[in-house]
Design a protein around this motif. Structure first.
Motif, PDB file in Angstrom:
ATOM      1  N   VAL A   1      21.125   4.453 -14.425  1.00  0.00           N
ATOM      2  CA  VAL A   1      20.947   5.071 -15.708  1.00  0.00           C
ATOM      3  C   VAL A   1      19.800   4.091 -16.348  1.00  0.00           C
ATOM      4  CG1 VAL A   1      21.987   5.704 -17.901  1.00  0.00           C
ATOM      5  CG2 VAL A   1      23.006   6.004 -15.828  1.00  0.00           C
ATOM      6  N   ALA A   2      20.015   2.738 -16.132  1.00  0.00           N
ATOM      7  CA  ALA A   2      18.983   1.830 -16.808  1.00  0.00           C
ATOM      8  C   ALA A   2      17.811   2.184 -16.174  1.00  0.00           C
ATOM      9  CB  ALA A   2      19.491   0.340 -16.513  1.00  0.00           C
ATOM     10  N   HIS A   3      17.275   2.662 -14.826  1.00  0.00           N
ATOM     11  CA  HIS A   3      16.226   2.692 -14.247  1.00  0.00           C
ATOM     12  C   HIS A   3      15.792   4.133 -14.322  1.00  0.00           C
ATOM     13  CE1 HIS A   3      16.272  -1.427 -12.904  1.00  0.00           C
ATOM     14  NE2 HIS A   3      17.627  -1.240 -12.416  1.00  0.00           N
ATOM     15  N   SER A   4      16.330   4.884 -15.094  1.00  0.00           N
ATOM     16  CA  SER A   4      15.780   6.245 -15.468  1.00  0.00           C
ATOM     17  C   SER A   4      14.977   6.413 -16.770  1.00  0.00           C
ATOM     18  CB  SER A   4      17.045   7.269 -15.459  1.00  0.00           C
ATOM     19  OG  SER A   4      17.775   6.804 -16.837  1.00  0.00           O
ATOM     20  N   VAL A   5      14.539   7.619 -16.911  1.00  0.00           N
ATOM     21  CA  VAL A   5      13.733   8.123 -18.278  1.00  0.00           C
ATOM     22  C   VAL A   5      14.555   7.775 -19.694  1.00  0.00           C
ATOM     23  CG1 VAL A   5      12.332   9.633 -16.999  1.00  0.00           C
ATOM     24  CG2 VAL A   5      14.443  10.506 -17.849  1.00  0.00           C
ATOM     25  N   MET A   6      16.062   7.629 -19.512  1.00  0.00           N
ATOM     26  CA  MET A   6      16.581   7.064 -20.442  1.00  0.00           C
ATOM     27  C   MET A   6      16.000   5.954 -21.278  1.00  0.00           C
ATOM     28  SD  MET A   6      19.190   7.739 -22.643  1.00  0.00           S
ATOM     29  CE  MET A   6      20.247   9.170 -21.580  1.00  0.00           C
ATOM     30  N   PHE A   7      15.723   4.823 -20.782  1.00  0.00           N
ATOM     31  CA  PHE A   7      15.549   3.655 -21.301  1.00  0.00           C
ATOM     32  C   PHE A   7      14.116   3.301 -21.291  1.00  0.00           C
ATOM     33  CE2 PHE A   7      19.737   3.452 -20.280  1.00  0.00           C
ATOM     34  CZ  PHE A   7      20.482   3.218 -21.573  1.00  0.00           C
ATOM     35  N   TYR A   8      13.793   2.222 -21.868  1.00  0.00           N
ATOM     36  CA  TYR A   8      12.397   1.881 -22.352  1.00  0.00           C
ATOM     37  C   TYR A   8      11.751   1.175 -20.887  1.00  0.00           C
ATOM     38  CZ  TYR A   8       8.842  -1.515 -23.757  1.00  0.00           C
ATOM     39  OH  TYR A   8       7.649  -2.179 -24.258  1.00  0.00           O
ATOM     40  N   GLY A   9      12.300   0.593 -20.095  1.00  0.00           N
ATOM     41  CA  GLY A   9      11.823  -0.330 -19.029  1.00  0.00           C
ATOM     42  C   GLY A   9      11.262   0.762 -18.032  1.00  0.00           C
ATOM     43  N   TYR A  10      11.515   1.860 -17.907  1.00  0.00           N
ATOM     44  CA  TYR A  10      10.971   3.009 -17.141  1.00  0.00           C
ATOM     45  C   TYR A  10       9.731   3.485 -17.247  1.00  0.00           C
ATOM     46  CZ  TYR A  10      11.152   7.025 -13.852  1.00  0.00           C
ATOM     47  OH  TYR A  10      10.795   7.928 -12.848  1.00  0.00           O
ATOM     48  N   TYR A  11       9.158   3.263 -18.530  1.00  0.00           N
ATOM     49  CA  TYR A  11       8.068   3.844 -18.905  1.00  0.00           C
ATOM     50  C   TYR A  11       6.881   2.550 -18.722  1.00  0.00           C
ATOM     51  CZ  TYR A  11      10.565   7.633 -21.009  1.00  0.00           C
ATOM     52  OH  TYR A  11      11.541   8.581 -21.268  1.00  0.00           O
TER      53      TYR A  11
END
Length: 586
Positions: free
Chosen positions: A144-154
């Motif tokens: 979940v941390a490495h998905s489009v949910m969070f800032y770091g994925y962008y």
């Protein structure tokens, strides 16, 4: 050569703006009569259709949102049985549903969807797809941390940035070195933006969503106050309701019963406004005793708010110093410890307002409306104090020393913290609705020997909605899909509150009219909720240094400074000389 392109582009824009003001038939005749080649006419027609279609789509979306009337029948039933205070709460909840839907559409169309369709982002996190866990959905860790949910994925290295001469077709070159703005350094060659600029889109999408939300809130407040306060006095409207409020077109038995309950509740509320308390012989002595009781109640409430803020501060300080977030990927026990802080905060925000409600019993306010406003102020102080302590940790301590806490992307961690707070707050609300209120009803019937059911505490439940929405607005920069979580939470919360209200609560013993309560809740949503979240976002964008290992603003001193450098680079290449005047002025 560039000046000719600029002049031709300006002429096309003027021509399109002129065509927009003409009817369809005159527009077609004017295009046919113009001495232009067929390709240019087709280009002008397609440009006009695109502009008009986009404008009509936006107007249609706003008209749809303004005309949506969710749960219309259920709200009529609740208003007739429990009165306008309960109705104002559910109207406020419905407005929050529409606001989160709008914010989700803005973020989804202009931020999440372009990143999800980027071919370079598909293979970045393929090694994490097998680490599925239910705990990851609660903590926001793992996949979940490495998905489009969070800032770091962008990221800011989309395939649309390439190095090459302007007259050749650009090719993707993601291996080129990056400048301070995060874009490839191409030397004497031209940087060709052939697709989406993620960093600029990220900044403008988040700020535009909050700006549109603020406009909607200001407009709603003006409508509420204009409608509620420009009315006739209560006694004149009472006569109108007595003689003219029945609708003789209603024939169904259920509709007749619903309308009679609604009119009866309205008459009770209006009559309660004209009732005055008689002053007995011991009025002065009673007033002195109430003054002492109210001062003691305020002292107890303020002390509990201060101690709660102090406890949350030391707990957050302890968890961050222990490096709990650095052990997220280590084991399930280390990851489950991340739920300690959200659980403590949600427990405080859930049970301390109940203590405020018990303390208010000794104050004995004459007007239920005054008691409601006092409860709103106390709950607001509690929520603002806790969020202020947490924002100090999130936006000051952690960004200043992320290596000390073992964080490579502190923005993603802040988004996870807000994500966990939203989820844990919802679970605590469910536990209180299904278990807490039932236990309190049994305790009241068996121990206190009270036959009456408890009343619905409007101020407490409304401040819970404001608190949850504030968390969403604070986290929209760090977790762009957090409005989706809040939207699902509000949809479920409506049915949970409605069921709990009908099963465990009853109408207030002293009916009172709350015609302006929805406007008060909306004003609290605007200030301090939205304005506070906007201030934190402005501070983050303006002064806080972003992470150098993740996000669309990596290698920039601040997110805003990185975008200004990128725009200056665009001016240097001669793409748009008007930006030079704007940037020099700013």
């Amino acid at each position: 050569m560039p000046s000719r392109n600029i002049d031709s582009g300006r002429q096309q824009q003027q021509l399109v703006s002129h065509l927009r003001r003409l009817p369809v038939r005159e527009r077609v005749c004017l295009l046919r009569a113009m001495p232009l080649n067929l390709a240019l006419k087709i280009e002008l027609s397609s440009l006009y259709v695109h502009i008009v279609g986009t404008w009509r789509l936006l107007l249609g979306a706003l008209a749809f949102l303004s005309s949506v009337r969710l749960w219309r029948t259920q709200l009529k039933l609740l208003a007739g049985r429990f009165g306008t205070p309960v109705l104002s709460y559910f109207l406020f909840l419905r407005m929050l549903v529409l606001l989160n839907l709008l914010l989700f559409l803005v973020n989804g169309l202009f931020l999440v969807l372009p990143r999800a369709l980027d071919p370079l982002a598909a293979g970045d996190n393929s090694s994490l797809l097998h680490t599925h866990s239910v705990l990851h959905l609660l903590t926001g860790g793992g996949y979940v941390a490495h998905s489009v949910m969070f800032y770091g994925y962008y990221g800011n290295t989309l395939s649309g940035w390439s190095c090459g001469p302007a007259e050749h077709e650009p090719e993707a070159n993601v291996s080129a070195p990056l400048n301070i703005a995060g874009q490839p350094v191409c030397g004497p060659q031209v940087v060709a933006p052939v697709s989406y600029n993620t960093s600029l889109s990220y900044l403008f999408t988040v700020t535009s969503g909050l700006f549109i939300t603020s406009i909607i809130l200001v407009y709603s407040i003006s409508q509420y106050f204009g409608r509620r306060f420009c009315v006739f006095p209560s006694h004149g409207k009472l006569a109108g309701n007595v003689f003219c409020s029945w609708d003789f077109k209603v024939t169904k038995e259920m509709s007749v019963q619903r309308q009679s309950e609604n009119i009866s509740t309205q008459l009770k509320e209006q009559l309660s406004e004209g009732m005055c308390c008689e002053r007995g012989p011991g009025f002065v002595r009673e007033r002195r005793r109430l003054l002492r009781a109210r001062l003691s109640a305020w002292a107890a409430c303020l002390a509990s708010v201060f101690l709660s803020g102090l406890a949350v501060y030391h707990l957050a300080d302890h968890m961050h110093d222990q490096g709990v977030m650095a052990s997220v990927e280590a084991d399930l026990l280390g990851e489950s410890r991340l739920l300690a802080l959200p659980t403590v905060v949600s427990t405080i925000t859930l049970f301390l307002p109940g203590l405020f409600h018990l303390v208010s019993r000794v104050e004995r306010y004459d007007s239920p409306l005054v008691a409601t406003y006092v409860s709103i102020v106390r709950n607001l102080l509690l929520k603002v104090g806790l969020l202020g302590v947490l924002c100090y940790h999130w936006l000051w301590r952690i960004p200043s020393e992320p290596e000390r806490y073992g964080l490579q992307c502190w923005e993603t961690f802040v988004g996870q913290e807000l994500y966990r707070l939203v989820l844990v707050d919802f679970f605590c609300t469910l536990v209180n609705a299904f278990v807490g209120e039932s236990l309190w009803r049994l305790f009241s019937n068996r121990v206190l020997k009270r036959r009456r059911r408890p009343t619905f505490d409007v101020s407490r439940h409304a401040l819970e909605l404001v608190y949850g929405q504030t968390l969403t607005w604070l986290g929209v920069f760090f977790a762009p899909l957090l409005p989706v979580v809040q939207l699902i939470k509000l949809l479920l919360l409506f049915y949970v509150k409605k069921t709990g209200l009908t099963l465990t609560c009853e109408a207030p013993r002293r009916p009172w009219r709350a015609s302006q309560m929805t406007a008060v809740f909306t004003a609290l949503l605007l200030c301090p909720s939205l304005l506070g979240a906007a201030a934190c976002l402005t501070y983050t964008v303006w002064t806080v240094k972003p992470s150098s290992a993740c996000g669309p603003f990596r290698r920039s001193p601040t997110p805003l400074e990185g975008q200004k450098l990128l725009l200056w680079q665009t001016v240097d290449t001669g793409a748009d000389p008007k930006l030079g005047l704007f940037l020099s002025a700013s």
